[in-house]
Design an enzyme around this catalytic site. Structure first.
Site, PDB file in Angstrom:
ATOM      1  N   HIS B  39       0.836  -1.214   0.000  1.00 18.07           N
ATOM      2  CA  HIS B  39       0.000   0.000   0.000  1.00 18.07           C
ATOM      3  C   HIS B  39       0.867   1.260   0.000  1.00 18.07           C
ATOM      4  O   HIS B  39       0.578   2.224  -0.690  1.00 18.07           O
ATOM      5  CB  HIS B  39      -0.936   0.005   1.211  1.00 18.07           C
ATOM      6  CG  HIS B  39      -2.225  -0.707   0.959  1.00 18.07           C
ATOM      7  ND1 HIS B  39      -2.318  -2.069   0.938  1.00 18.07           N
ATOM      8  CD2 HIS B  39      -3.470  -0.239   0.658  1.00 18.07           C
ATOM      9  CE1 HIS B  39      -3.570  -2.415   0.674  1.00 18.07           C
ATOM     10  NE2 HIS B  39      -4.288  -1.323   0.488  1.00 18.07           N
ATOM     11  N   LYS B 104      -9.756  -7.838   8.284  1.00 20.28           N
ATOM     12  CA  LYS B 104     -10.402  -8.103   9.574  1.00 20.28           C
ATOM     13  C   LYS B 104     -10.292  -6.871  10.447  1.00 20.28           C
ATOM     14  O   LYS B 104      -9.313  -6.128  10.360  1.00 20.28           O
ATOM     15  CB  LYS B 104      -9.785  -9.320  10.255  1.00 20.28           C
ATOM     16  CG  LYS B 104      -8.361  -9.101  10.759  1.00 20.28           C
ATOM     17  CD  LYS B 104      -7.862 -10.285  11.548  1.00 20.28           C
ATOM     18  CE  LYS B 104      -6.382 -10.171  11.878  1.00 20.28           C
ATOM     19  NZ  LYS B 104      -6.113  -9.407  13.099  1.00 20.28           N
TER      20      LYS B 104
END
Lengths: 281, 184
Positions: B39, B104
């Protein structure tokens, strides 16, 4: 004086790394199963079923139960009558980690520098090693692979003695509440109280390896463990943080004498897969 | 928990609107992996005006760093990592057309605002069910940043990959709703 050759240590650490990552201790699996019945939320029930299915698949296939096979924490209790032959104990442990993570198809999750370089070392070394010299002629090695999802949610607070038991409870509950769904609940909560800054954190992590279902032998701390477990499970965080009755499987508290002016409290969280594996040479 | 909605990538805006917090879904098609270091690289490339190594429009990114595959496996254990660490980067990618994220744990307000504005969905996979999840991955290949090891960007071909819609494109949030329902 008992002699233990480093080759034996390399081989033992290698096997323990693979075993810890793939084969959840039976007592932890039982603890998960015992809690499954307490869960009321539909997602919670579904998640419990998936977790148990996963534990069994991983064991059957000797496959990592979680992709995060952790940074390798190693507890060594070395009898003072043991003599290590053929090389360095630390090097042998790291070689065992290197071989275990390669041969076990475990993920290499260690970077060489925390701030500037952050380059993957490629073999999961170095391990974080805690050594203790104890009486006797045995060498006990315990491997605890620690994933960062739960590790990142831990916290330490240097309370004042006047904060007392209420301060201790408040800090533990706050830590679990703020962790929310991040550490893969239902969690095991390791707590270290007393000593110094670093002693409290070491106790908190060691507490995670206590046999599932056992309590602190001191009645005051046992009562605190039971009270905190109930309060944590009233938070409603539930499996994976999606809401439910079971947020924690257990609270393990370890305490140590401390200085007249301080009350350190450390909380180290572990996901439901409280992995560890040990051998005695 | 009603029936399971089957979705196929790439996703359309209509498909996104149909996914509501609390739905169970099974994803089939191509998804891309990406976590912390990838990222950072993607967003840095954008800042420097460089082309991205993958096309993100209408795609899903799965926050995961897989374990190595054993012989005969497409991939090793591959459960989700904590999504909150990608919150700093996600709005930029959503603005570029990313339609789904799998991970999550909860997301922050900025991510949810971007999801509402551009129409994206956040899906929860079960943390710790990594060996089970791996069975729904049929093929895996590294398509960017191989030097990052487990943090490289993989192109995964998945079949009936199981998820729960945790936050939908209207901002309905199962993390808040679920905890409210069960807190005492």
């Amino acid at each position: 004086m008992k002699e233990i050759a480093i080759n034996k240590i390399v081989e033992t650490v290698r096997e323990l790394c693979i075993n810890a990552a793939c084969d959840l201790p039976q007592d932890v699996e039982e603890l998960i199963k015992n809690n499954q019945a307490q869960e009321e939320s539909e997602f919670g029930k579904y998640i419990f079923a998936q977790i148990i299915d996963n534990v069994q698949l991983a064991r059957r296939e000797t496959q990592a139960m979680c992709q995060d096979t952790g940074i390798t924490v190693v507890y060594v209790e070395m009898g003072q009558d043991v003599h290590i032959t053929g090389g360095s104990l630390v090097d042998a442990i790291n070689e065992g980690v290197r071989q275990g993570y390669k041969d076990g198809y475990l993920r290499k999750s260690v970077v060489n520098d925390p701030v500037f370089l952050r380059k993957n070392t490629g073999d999961n070394t170095p391990a974080v090693i805690h050594m203790e010299i104890v009486p006797g002629d045995k060498l006990k090695i315990m491997i605890v692979p620690k994933g960062a999802g739960s590790e990142n949610m831990g916290a330490l607070k240097m309370l004042k003695p006047s904060d007392g038991i209420e301060g201790v409870k408040e800090f533990i509950l706050k830590t679990v509440r703020e962790a929310g769904g991040n550490p893969c609940p239902p969690v095991v909560v390791g707590v270290g109280i007393g000593g110094t800054m670093e002693k409290a954190t070491i106790l908190a992590k060691k507490a995670l390896t206590r046999k599932a279902g056992e309590y602190n032998p001191d009645s005051n701390y046992r009562a605190l463990e039971e009270e905190l477990l109930e309060k944590i499970n009233r938070l409603g965080i539930g499996p994976q943080g999606l809401g439910g009755r079971v947020t924690a499987l257990a609270v393990h508290i370890e305490a140590f004498p401390t200085h007249i002016a301080t009350l350190p409290v450390a909380v180290n969280l572990n996901c439901h897969a409280s992995r560890h594996s040990e051998a005695i040479l | 928990m009603a029936g399971i909605k089957k979705i196929t990538t790439p996703l359309t805006a209509d498909e996104i609107k149909d996914l509501q917090a609390g739905d169970r879904v099974a994803i089939t098609g191509v998804i891309y992996t990406g976590r912390d270091a990838a990222h950072k690289n993607l967003v840095n490339a954008l800042k420097e005006g460089k082309a991205l190594p993958i096309e993100l429009k209408n795609q899903i990114i799965y926050y995961v760093g897989p374990a190595p595959a054993k012989p005969g496996q497409a991939i090793g254990s591959c459960g989700p990592t904590t999504s909150g660490r990608m919150d700093a980067y996600a709005p930029t990618l959503i603005e570029l057309g990313l339609k789904g994220m799998i991970g999550k744990g909860p997301r922050n307000g900025k991510v949810i605002e971007a999801m509402k504005k551009y129409g994206a969905v956040y899906l929860a996979a079960i943390g710790g069910a990594a060996a089970v999840i791996a069975r729904s991955v049929k093929k895996a290949e590294v398509v960017a940043y191989p030097e990052l090891g487990p943090e490289a960007v993989y192109r995964l071909e998945v079949e009936d990959f199981p998820c729960i819609v945790a936050i939908d494109c209207e901002g309905n949030n199962l993390y808040e709703r679920g905890v409210e329902e069960y807190s005492i």
